[in-house]
Structure formats: structure tokens, C-alpha cells
Design an enzyme around this catalytic site. Sequence first.
Site, PDB file in Angstrom:
ATOM      1  N   TYR A  66       6.889  -3.867   0.711  1.00 15.64           N
ATOM      2  CA  TYR A  66       5.602  -4.223   1.031  1.00 15.64           C
ATOM      3  C   TYR A  66       5.560  -5.007   2.620  1.00 15.64           C
ATOM      4  O   TYR A  66       4.604  -4.637   3.380  1.00 15.64           O
ATOM      5  CB  TYR A  66       4.790  -5.031  -0.198  1.00 15.64           C
ATOM      6  CG  TYR A  66       3.665  -5.295   0.186  1.00 15.64           C
ATOM      7  CD1 TYR A  66       2.293  -4.769   0.262  1.00 15.64           C
ATOM      8  CD2 TYR A  66       3.313  -6.827   0.598  1.00 15.64           C
ATOM      9  CE1 TYR A  66       0.956  -5.132   0.498  1.00 15.64           C
ATOM     10  CE2 TYR A  66       2.174  -7.571   0.934  1.00 15.64           C
ATOM     11  CZ  TYR A  66       0.915  -6.517   0.772  1.00 15.64           C
ATOM     12  OH  TYR A  66      -0.242  -7.102   1.337  1.00 15.64           O
TER      13      TYR A  66
ATOM     14  N   GLU B 109       3.537 -11.933   3.505  1.00  7.87           N
ATOM     15  CA  GLU B 109       4.849 -11.228   3.015  1.00  7.87           C
ATOM     16  C   GLU B 109       5.751 -11.012   4.290  1.00  7.87           C
ATOM     17  O   GLU B 109       6.837 -10.787   4.009  1.00  7.87           O
ATOM     18  CB  GLU B 109       4.678 -10.310   2.267  1.00  7.87           C
ATOM     19  CG  GLU B 109       4.091 -10.762   0.885  1.00  7.87           C
ATOM     20  CD  GLU B 109       5.262 -11.298  -0.153  1.00  7.87           C
ATOM     21  OE1 GLU B 109       6.353 -11.037   0.006  1.00  7.87           O
ATOM     22  OE2 GLU B 109       4.854 -12.170  -1.182  1.00  7.87           O
TER      23      GLU B 109
ATOM     24  N   ARG C 148      -9.050 -11.113  -9.359  1.00 10.32           N
ATOM     25  CA  ARG C 148      -7.501 -10.614  -9.027  1.00 10.32           C
ATOM     26  C   ARG C 148      -6.904  -9.740 -10.175  1.00 10.32           C
ATOM     27  O   ARG C 148      -7.307 -10.036 -11.326  1.00 10.32           O
ATOM     28  CB  ARG C 148      -6.681 -12.086  -8.886  1.00 10.32           C
ATOM     29  CG  ARG C 148      -5.164 -11.694  -8.508  1.00 10.32           C
ATOM     30  CD  ARG C 148      -5.252 -11.037  -7.034  1.00 10.32           C
ATOM     31  NE  ARG C 148      -4.061 -11.561  -6.293  1.00 10.32           N
ATOM     32  CZ  ARG C 148      -3.565 -11.074  -5.121  1.00 10.32           C
ATOM     33  NH1 ARG C 148      -3.883  -9.766  -4.896  1.00 10.32           N
ATOM     34  NH2 ARG C 148      -2.562 -11.561  -4.520  1.00 10.32           N
TER      35      ARG C 148
ATOM     36  N   LYS D 125       3.751  -3.832   6.040  1.00  5.39           N
ATOM     37  CA  LYS D 125       2.846  -4.688   6.639  1.00  5.39           C
ATOM     38  C   LYS D 125       3.002  -5.119   8.050  1.00  5.39           C
ATOM     39  O   LYS D 125       2.275  -5.155   8.914  1.00  5.39           O
ATOM     40  CB  LYS D 125       2.436  -6.072   5.938  1.00  5.39           C
ATOM     41  CG  LYS D 125       1.520  -5.827   4.704  1.00  5.39           C
ATOM     42  CD  LYS D 125       0.203  -5.503   4.992  1.00  5.39           C
ATOM     43  CE  LYS D 125      -0.924  -5.256   3.759  1.00  5.39           C
ATOM     44  NZ  LYS D 125      -2.140  -4.887   4.311  1.00  5.39           N
TER      45      LYS D 125
ATOM     46  N   ALA E 117      -4.756  -0.746   0.600  1.00  8.67           N
ATOM     47  CA  ALA E 117      -3.142  -0.918   0.702  1.00  8.67           C
ATOM     48  C   ALA E 117      -2.434  -0.506  -0.982  1.00  8.67           C
ATOM     49  O   ALA E 117      -3.408  -0.706  -1.823  1.00  8.67           O
ATOM     50  CB  ALA E 117      -2.662  -1.879   1.337  1.00  8.67           C
TER      51      ALA E 117
ATOM     52  N   LEU F 260      -8.818  -3.048   4.087  1.00  9.72           N
ATOM     53  CA  LEU F 260      -8.165  -3.741   3.161  1.00  9.72           C
ATOM     54  C   LEU F 260      -7.577  -2.888   2.045  1.00  9.72           C
ATOM     55  O   LEU F 260      -7.043  -3.291   1.219  1.00  9.72           O
ATOM     56  CB  LEU F 260      -9.391  -4.320   2.428  1.00  9.72           C
ATOM     57  CG  LEU F 260     -10.376  -5.354   3.143  1.00  9.72           C
ATOM     58  CD1 LEU F 260     -11.206  -5.942   2.507  1.00  9.72           C
ATOM     59  CD2 LEU F 260      -9.581  -6.248   3.952  1.00  9.72           C
TER      60      LEU F 260
ATOM     61  N   SER G  26      -0.265  -9.858   6.206  1.00  5.64           N
ATOM     62  CA  SER G  26       0.190 -10.676   4.873  1.00  5.64           C
ATOM     63  C   SER G  26       1.386 -11.706   5.369  1.00  5.64           C
ATOM     64  O   SER G  26       2.146 -11.270   6.208  1.00  5.64           O
ATOM     65  CB  SER G  26       0.819  -9.762   3.997  1.00  5.64           C
ATOM     66  OG  SER G  26       1.371 -10.259   3.088  1.00  5.64           O
TER      67      SER G  26
ATOM     68  N   TYR H   9       5.920   5.459  -1.240  1.00  9.12           N
ATOM     69  CA  TYR H   9       4.529   5.421  -1.070  1.00  9.12           C
ATOM     70  C   TYR H   9       3.733   4.252  -0.531  1.00  9.12           C
ATOM     71  O   TYR H   9       2.799   4.434   0.065  1.00  9.12           O
ATOM     72  CB  TYR H   9       4.082   5.626  -2.581  1.00  9.12           C
ATOM     73  CG  TYR H   9       2.425   5.367  -2.719  1.00  9.12           C
ATOM     74  CD1 TYR H   9       1.502   6.390  -1.992  1.00  9.12           C
ATOM     75  CD2 TYR H   9       1.799   4.225  -3.159  1.00  9.12           C
ATOM     76  CE1 TYR H   9       0.181   6.275  -1.963  1.00  9.12           C
ATOM     77  CE2 TYR H   9       0.393   4.024  -3.115  1.00  9.12           C
ATOM     78  CZ  TYR H   9      -0.472   5.230  -2.660  1.00  9.12           C
ATOM     79  OH  TYR H   9      -1.766   5.142  -2.764  1.00  9.12           O
TER      80      TYR H   9
ATOM     81  N   GLY I 130     -10.969   0.172   0.789  1.00  6.00           N
ATOM     82  CA  GLY I 130     -10.608  -0.433  -0.335  1.00  6.00           C
ATOM     83  C   GLY I 130     -11.612  -1.417  -0.918  1.00  6.00           C
ATOM     84  O   GLY I 130     -11.501  -2.467  -1.187  1.00  6.00           O
ATOM     85  N   ILE I 131     -12.801  -1.081  -0.525  1.00  5.33           N
ATOM     86  CA  ILE I 131     -14.086  -1.954  -0.961  1.00  5.33           C
ATOM     87  C   ILE I 131     -14.157  -2.429  -2.506  1.00  5.33           C
ATOM     88  O   ILE I 131     -14.810  -3.309  -2.861  1.00  5.33           O
ATOM     89  CB  ILE I 131     -15.439  -1.484  -0.654  1.00  5.33           C
ATOM     90  CG1 ILE I 131     -16.536  -2.433  -0.601  1.00  5.33           C
ATOM     91  CG2 ILE I 131     -15.911  -0.167  -1.649  1.00  5.33           C
ATOM     92  CD1 ILE I 131     -17.832  -1.840  -0.051  1.00  5.33           C
TER      93      ILE I 131
END
Length: 327
Positions: free
Chosen positions: A155, A131, A190, A159, A86, A84, A129, A99, A10-11
Site C-alpha cells: 500500500y 504510510e 471507519r 501511494k 483506493a 479518494l 498517506s 491489486y 470513492g465517495i
Amino acid sequence: MKKKRALITGINGQDGSYLAELLIEKGYEVFGTIKRNSVSENQTSRLDSVYEPIKNNLIYADLLDVPSLLHALKISDPCEVYNLAAQSHVRISFDQPVYTAQATGIGTLNLLEAIRLHNKDIRMYQASSSEMFGNSIDDDGYQRETTPMNPVSPYGCAKVFSYNICRNYRNSYGMFISNGILFNHESPRRGTNFVTNKVVKTAVRIKLGLDNELVLGNLNATRDWGHAKDYVEAMWMLLQQDSSGDYVCSTGISHSVLELVEYVFGKLNLDWKKHVKTDSKFLRPEELEDLKGDSAKLRSETGWSPKYTFETMLDEMIEHWIKYYSK
């Protein structure tokens, strides 16, 4: 002397782009995975500042495709892997729960297994996270490594699985795997469907006469917001330690969405009450009210401390969008 090599899944996300910059500054050869996208033009826009040194090191891979992960590891042959990648939007995880469970949960297991098969000596950072805690808060109002995890979103649930499977592989196979339990972190990079950048971008548009209304969900929710640039430094620090572990990364200061709105509109000399509305479609089926992290363990063991404040982070985001629209 041979350069250290790192692979970032996820660069091309917010964190991946800042981490790539940091590692290149530190002399690493950086590789990264990206997902195949039919619209390739914008895929690497966050990587503009480091595109030249990494353009030949970008590898198509998917956390749900184990052979592609093994291929990425073979090509990059890294000493460090930063996971990273996700499905990272909490609200959208309610729309795409299966998913999210696969990409954010099982995807981590796929990567762990690929690393175990390729080279168990690779050090891995897992993006965990805040979360994961849900509405579980210690008596002093903080969340820390020992706070019970009771997630309130698909999510967060995914995690928690990733967090625990990383601990399991660490203990079962003696692998160096550190979980960074990161609280909310923002920047001009962001995604604009996240509340901080949504507020800043729309407020600037209102200031410039391009918009007149900002629609939000829960204004009373509080979050511990830091800057992604500070937090990727913590990721790197964790993989330089003598041993791996689990660490909260946070500023220790929380603000409400309303405080966020008031600050941004105030900086632009706007009356937020004339422009901000709420809509239940932006509420989560189960709300997460308060997040505030205690990062004492991280600070004491690594010496990490954030350079940005809530205000300087937002100032940078405001400046970014003003420059963007001035073009």
C-alpha cells in the site's frame, strides 16, 4: 449563480462521505464515483445524510477503467476532483499486493490522464498517506514533507507512486494537483477492520455482554490519529489555494495502540487485561512502528487546525456504537 461542481472518487468511503457533506454545506453540486457491487444495499450507507441531493449524481466507475473515468468527468464536468478511491487497508495490501498496486497506484495515473485529456484546468486533490514514510523519521521524531519516503507495505509503495506521478503531472503539464499526506484519521464511519473502530466496537460489545474477547496485533505501534471530519476540511482548503503543492495533514500527537485500548476500555469501566489478546496473524510482514506528523506547512499556509482531540474522537466513536447496539 452557477454552483461549483466537484467529483469525488470513492465517495461512499469514510472520507468521501464527510467530504460530500462539507461540499454540499459550501454550496457545491457534488458528484461521486462508486464501484459496481453485487450487494448494492449497503453501498451508500455512509451517504445517508446527503443521499437525496446526490442520488442522481452517483456514477459507476473504476480507477482501472479509463473510459469510465472519462465518462464520469463528462457527466460531472467538475472544477475540482478529489481522488479518494483506493484499496486502502495496509494489512490487506500484503494479501492483495498486485491489486493494491493497480488500484492505489496505476489508478491514480489513469485518473490524471483522464483529467488531462478532458480538461487540464480541473483542480485535483490526491489522497496521499503517512504510510509512504515507512520507518523513516526525522531526528526530532516527526515526519514532514521533506522526510525521505521508505514505505514498508505494498500500500505504501503504491501511494508513493501516486504521490510522485501527481508531482510529475503538476510539473509537466502545469496542472493544479495537491497531495495531502494524511496521517491516520478515524470516525464512527471507519471500517471495523481498522484498529480504532475494531477496538471501540468490540469493547462496547464486551460491555454489553455480546462479546468477551478482543484480538489485536502490535500493541506498541504508535500512530498520529485525527478525525476524518477535520481532515476533509484540509482537502478542500488545499484546492482553494493560489498554487498547488504537497502538505502533511496531522495532529502532531501520537498514541500507541495500547493507549487506545486503555482509553476506550477505561471509558467503559472495563479491565482491558481481562479481554485483550494478541495474535501474530494481525502483524504485518514488515512492521511500521511509529508515525507522527508535522503539519506546520499546512497550518501556516491555510489556517487549518483540527477541532477534535484523540479523546473526543474516541468518545464520539464509543457513543456511536452504544447507540447502535441500543437499537
